[in-house]
Design an enzyme around this catalytic site. Structure first.
Site, short mmCIF file in Angstrom:
data_model
loop_
_atom_site.label_atom_id
_atom_site.label_comp_id
_atom_site.label_asym_id
_atom_site.label_seq_id
_atom_site.Cartn_x
_atom_site.Cartn_y
_atom_site.Cartn_z
N SER A 1 -30.21 12.91 -3.29
CA SER A 1 -29.65 12.86 -1.93
C SER A 1 -28.21 13.37 -1.98
O SER A 1 -27.69 13.66 -3.06
CB SER A 1 -29.71 11.43 -1.40
OG SER A 1 -28.93 10.61 -2.21
N LEU B 1 -27.09 16.16 -0.64
CA LEU B 1 -26.99 17.62 -0.78
C LEU B 1 -26.42 18.28 0.48
O LEU B 1 -26.16 19.47 0.49
CB LEU B 1 -28.38 18.22 -1.05
CG LEU B 1 -29.01 17.83 -2.38
CD1 LEU B 1 -30.41 18.43 -2.49
CD2 LEU B 1 -28.15 18.31 -3.55
N CYS C 1 -7.66 2.89 16.49
CA CYS C 1 -8.29 1.58 16.62
C CYS C 1 -7.53 0.53 15.79
O CYS C 1 -6.55 -0.02 16.27
CB CYS C 1 -9.77 1.67 16.23
SG CYS C 1 -10.72 0.29 16.85
N GLN D 1 -3.90 -1.21 16.56
CA GLN D 1 -3.63 -2.65 16.51
C GLN D 1 -2.50 -2.96 15.53
O GLN D 1 -1.59 -3.75 15.83
CB GLN D 1 -4.91 -3.40 16.12
CG GLN D 1 -6.03 -3.22 17.15
CD GLN D 1 -7.38 -3.76 16.70
OE1 GLN D 1 -7.53 -4.23 15.57
NE2 GLN D 1 -8.38 -3.70 17.57
N HIS E 1 -11.67 5.99 19.17
CA HIS E 1 -11.72 6.95 18.07
C HIS E 1 -11.91 8.36 18.63
O HIS E 1 -13.03 8.80 18.85
CB HIS E 1 -12.90 6.63 17.15
CG HIS E 1 -12.81 5.30 16.49
ND1 HIS E 1 -12.25 5.12 15.24
CD2 HIS E 1 -13.20 4.07 16.91
CE1 HIS E 1 -12.32 3.83 14.92
NE2 HIS E 1 -12.89 3.17 15.91
N GLU F 1 -11.68 11.05 17.22
CA GLU F 1 -12.36 11.94 16.27
C GLU F 1 -13.86 12.09 16.56
O GLU F 1 -14.47 13.08 16.19
CB GLU F 1 -12.15 11.46 14.83
CG GLU F 1 -12.62 10.06 14.50
CD GLU F 1 -11.61 8.98 14.85
OE1 GLU F 1 -10.66 9.27 15.59
OE2 GLU F 1 -11.78 7.83 14.38
N1 GLN Z 1 -11.43 -4.50 13.28
C1 GLN Z 1 -10.86 -4.07 14.50
C2 GLN Z 1 -11.66 -4.53 15.71
O1 GLN Z 1 -12.79 -4.90 15.57
C3 GLN Z 1 -10.73 -2.54 14.52
C4 GLN Z 1 -12.05 -1.84 14.55
C5 GLN Z 1 -11.94 -0.38 14.25
O2 GLN Z 1 -10.96 0.08 13.69
N2 GLN Z 1 -12.96 0.37 14.61
O3 GLN Z 1 -11.15 -4.54 16.79
#
Ligand code: GLN
Length: 575
Positions: A43, A45, A415, A419, A543, A545
Site C-alpha cells: 500500500s 503507492l 483551528c 485557539q 480549515h 486547506e
Molecule cells: N481540538 C480542538 C477542537 O476540538 C481543535 C480541533 C482541530 O484542530 N481540528 O476544537
C-alpha cells in the site's frame, strides 16, 4: 392439504436464485463506464493520486467523470482514525470525515465529494446489519455473495447515476491479498461481468523494487501481485508501475508477458517533484487515449481547451517556480507529512500561483522551550500551527505563536492554531492568569477556549464534532475581508471547542479583531491582528486547506504567502 403446502414450498424454492438485484431503478448498462484501480505488492503507492490524475485527463477531454474510494477497514468513517497511522482525515462539505484520497480527488478534479464517494467496510456492514434487523432479507441467510457484493455494486451504480457520469473511477484501497478488501475485489469482478468488458477498464498499480544493494529493478513481486489479482478474476487492462526511477523496457516486457497486457499499456510512474506533474507523465504514455479506446468513449470526447490551457499554465508555473521560501509547520504528527496533506497542498497551490517554491520545515513542539525557539524560528519565513487534539506539544505551539506575534513573523493558525493564538494572547497581552483551553486543562482559571454548548451533551466520539461546511460572515474593512473580497465564505470545520463567548469583548478591546463569525451564532471563526500592527497574523476556527485547489488557492493562504514574499522585498500581486 399437506400435499399442497409441500408443493408450494417446492415451487417457491425452485424460484429461488442467487442473483441479488444491485441495479438501481432506471439504471442503463453502458451509459456510465468504469475504471477500477487496485494495488498490488504494497500500500502507499499513491493509488489516489494515480486515479485522480487519470480522471483529470478524462475530464480535460470533456468527459463527465466521478470518482470514489473503498476502504476495507471496519470503521464506519475516518473520523476516529489517528492521522499518524492513516494520514489526514479529510472533511467533506457534507460533514463526512473521509480518507485523505478524497482530498486528492477534490483538488485534481475541482469537484466536491460527498458521502456517496466513500465506502468503508464498516459502513457497508452497518447498512446491511440495519437492513437485516428491519427484516429486509426475511427468510434469507445474509451472505458476502450476493448481499455484500450486491450492496457494493449498488453503491457504485448509484454514484454513476446520480452524477450522470460518463466514467466513474473506483479506487480499491489496500493491497490485493488483504482480507479486508477481498469482498470489494469480488464485487468489482462481478461488476465487470455484469456491465460487460467493453464498459470496464481494470488498472493494476504495482511496485517495481529497486534495492540499493542490487542497483537494478526487479519485477517478480509485481508479477506475483498481479497474478494474485488475476486469480480473483481481475485481469488488468493497464498496469502502472510505481518506481523510484523510470521503469526499464526489460522490466516492462517481463510484466507485460506475465500478465497478458501489451507493453504499451505497462507504464512507468516514477517519482515526480510534484504530484501535479503525474497527469503529464500519463499523457506522455498516451494512457488517456488507450483507456478511452478500451472503453469505446471516443465519440463522447469534447476537448475542454479552456481547462487544458489553465491546467498547462499551472503545471508550467510548478516547473518554473524559482524563488524559495521556508514555512515552519508545528505539530505532533510531524514525522508523517500525510497527516497534514491538505495543508502541504494548500501551501503549494498558493506559492505556485506566485511562482514561488515553498519548502516546509517540520517543528516538533513537544521538544521546544524558551531557549530553542529563536534557533528554530529564525530559520523560517512564516509559521503555521495546524489542527490538533489533546495537550501534547501545546505549550511549544503557544511559544511559537508568541514569537511570531512579537517578531512580525507571518502566522497562520488553523483551528487548534486559532485557539492557541487566543490562549497566548490572553496570557501575554491580557495578562489573564492560568488561561487555557478546557480541552487541555479543564480546571484552568481563565477558560478562554471552551467546549461548544451543543457538544457538552455528546457521548460518542464518531461523527459528533461540529463538522463540514458552514458559512462565515466576514467583517467589512478587515484584513480577512480584503483577502476574501466577499461578505460570506463557505468553509469546512471539525472541532468541539471555540472561543469562550465570555471573553470576546475583552479580546476585542485589547486589539484582537474577530473578522469572521458564524451568521446568527456567537461562534468566532476568524481572528486577526490589524495589518498595520503585524504583516500577517490570522487564525481560523476552520480549515481553509480543505477547499484549496491548484487552480483556486485559498485566499488566506494566498495572503500568507504574499505577506512573506513582501517581507522578502519582492512585490507580487494577487490576481
Ligand atoms: N481540538 C480542538 C477542537 O476540538 C481543535 C480541533 C482541530 O484542530 N481540528 O476544537
Amino acid at each position: 392439504m399437506e400435499e399442497i403446502l409441500i408443493n408450494e414450498i417446492a415451487s417457491t424454492s425452485k424460484q429461488e436464485h442467487e442473483f441479488y438485484d444491485s441495479m438501481p431503478a432506471g439504471y442503463r448498462t453502458g451509459k456510465s463506464k468504469y475504471v477500477i484501480i487496485y494495488g498490488t505488492v504494497m500500500s502507499g503507492l499513491g493509488k489516489g493520486i494515480f486515479a485522480a490524475s487519470m480522471a483529470k485527463l478524462f475530464q480535460l477531454k470533456g468527459l463527465n467523470v466521478n470518482i470514489m474510494k473503498f476502504d476495507g477497514y471496519l470503521n464506519v468513517d475516518a473520523g476516529t482514525l489517528n492521522p499518524y497511522r492513516h494520514g489526514e482525515v479529510f472533511v467533506l462539505d457534507d460533514g463526512t470525515e473521509s480518507d485523505m484520497d478524497l482530498g486528492t480527488y477534490e483538488r485534481f478534479l475541482g469537484i466536491n465529494m460527498t458521502k456517496n464517494n466513500y465506502l468503508t467496510g464498516g459502513k457497508i456492514f452497518h447498512q446491511i446489519l440495519n437492513s437485516e434487523r428491519k427484516g429486509d432479507f426475511l427468510g434469507k441467510d445474509v451472505q458476502f455473495i450476493p448481499h455484500v457484493t450486491g450492496e457494493i455494486k449498488k453503491f457504485v451504480r448509484n454514484l454513476a447515476m446520480s452524477s450522470n457520469a460518463d466514467v466513474v473511477f473506483v479506487e480499491v484501497g489496500g493491497t490485493i491479498g488483504d482480507i479486508e478488501n477481498n469482498y470489494f475485489i469480488k464485487a468489482m469482478q462481478e461488476l465487470q461481468y455484469e456491465e460487460g468488458k467493453e464498459n470496464v477498464c481494470i488498472v493494476a498499480l504495482t511496485y517495481v523494487l529497486e534495492p540499493a544493494f542490487l542497483g537494478e529493478q526487479k519485477s517478480k513481486a509485481a508479477q506475483l501481485g498481479i497474478r494474485m489479482a488475476m486469480a480473483e478474476g481481475l485481469n488488468p487492462d493497464i498496469i502502472a508501475c510505481r518506481c523510484q526511477n523510470k521503469v526499464t523496457e526489460k522490466v516492462r516486457e517481463k510484466i507485460s508477458i506475465s500478465a497478458n497486457v501489451p507493453i504499451q499499456r505497462v507504464i512507468s510512474i516514477h517519482d515526480c517533484e510534484s504530484i501535479y506533474l503525474i497527469p503529464d507523465l500519463l499523457l506522455s504514455e498516451k494512457l488517456d487515449e488507450q483507456a478511452i479506446d478500451l472503453l469505446g468513449l471516443r465519440s463522447r470526447i469534447k476537448e475542454d481547451y479552456h481547462a487544458i490551457t489553465k491546467w498547462k499554465e499551472f503545471v508550467d508555473k510548478i516547473n518554473n517556480s524559482e524563488k524559495e521560501i521556508i514555512i515552519g509547520i508545528t505539530g505532533k504528527y510531524t514525522s508523517l507529512r500525510d497527516s497534514y496533506a491538505s495543508i502541504v497542498k494548500a501551501v503549494e497551490h498558493a506559492a505556485t500561483s506566485f511562482g514561488i517554491k515553498a519548502k516546509l520545515r517540520w517543528i516538533d513542539t513537544s521538544e521546544l522551550d524558551e531557549n530553542s525557539i529563536e534557533n528554530e524560528l529564525s530559520r523560517v519565513h512564516g509559521i503555521i500551527v495546524p489542527g490538533g487534539f489533546g495537550s501534547r506539544g501545546s505549550e511549544g505551539k503557544i511559544l511559537c505563536i508568541k514569537y511570531a506575534r512579537e517578531n512580525n513573523l507571518p502566522y497562520l493558525g488553523l483551528c487548534y492554531g486559532f485557539q492557541m493564538a487566543l490562549v497566548e494572547y490572553a496570557r501575554n497581552v491580557l495578562n489573564l492568569e492560568d488561561s487555557y483551553s478546557t480541552e487541555i486543562k479543564s480546571s484552568c482559571k481563565n477558560p478562554v477556549i471552551d467546549i461548544l454548548p451543543e457538544q457538552k451533551r455528546i457521548q460518542n466520539l464518531g461523527a459528533t464534532m461540529r463538522l463540514g461546511g458552514h458559512d462565515v460572515e466576514i467583517k467589512p474593512g478587515t484584513y480577512a475581508a480584503e483577502l476574501y473580497g466577499t461578505d460570506i465564505a463557505r468553509e469546512r470545520f471539525r472541532h468541539r471547542w471555540e472561543c469562550n463567548p465570555i471573553y470576546i469583548e475583552m479580546f476585542e478591546q485589547s486589539g484582537i479583531v474577530f473578522s469572521g463569525k458564524a451568521p446568527n451564532q456567537n461562534i468566532m471563526q476568524i481572528l486577526e491582528l490589524p495589518k498595520r500592527e503585524h504583516p500577517f497574523f490570522i487564525g481560523t476556527q476552520y480549515h481553509g486547506e480543505y477547499i484549496s485547489r491548484p487552480l483556486k488557492p485559498h485566499p488566506l493562504y494566498l495572503g500568507f504567502i504574499k505577506a512573506i514574499s513582501e517581507l522578502e522585498e519582492k512585490k507580487i500581486i494577487i490576481e
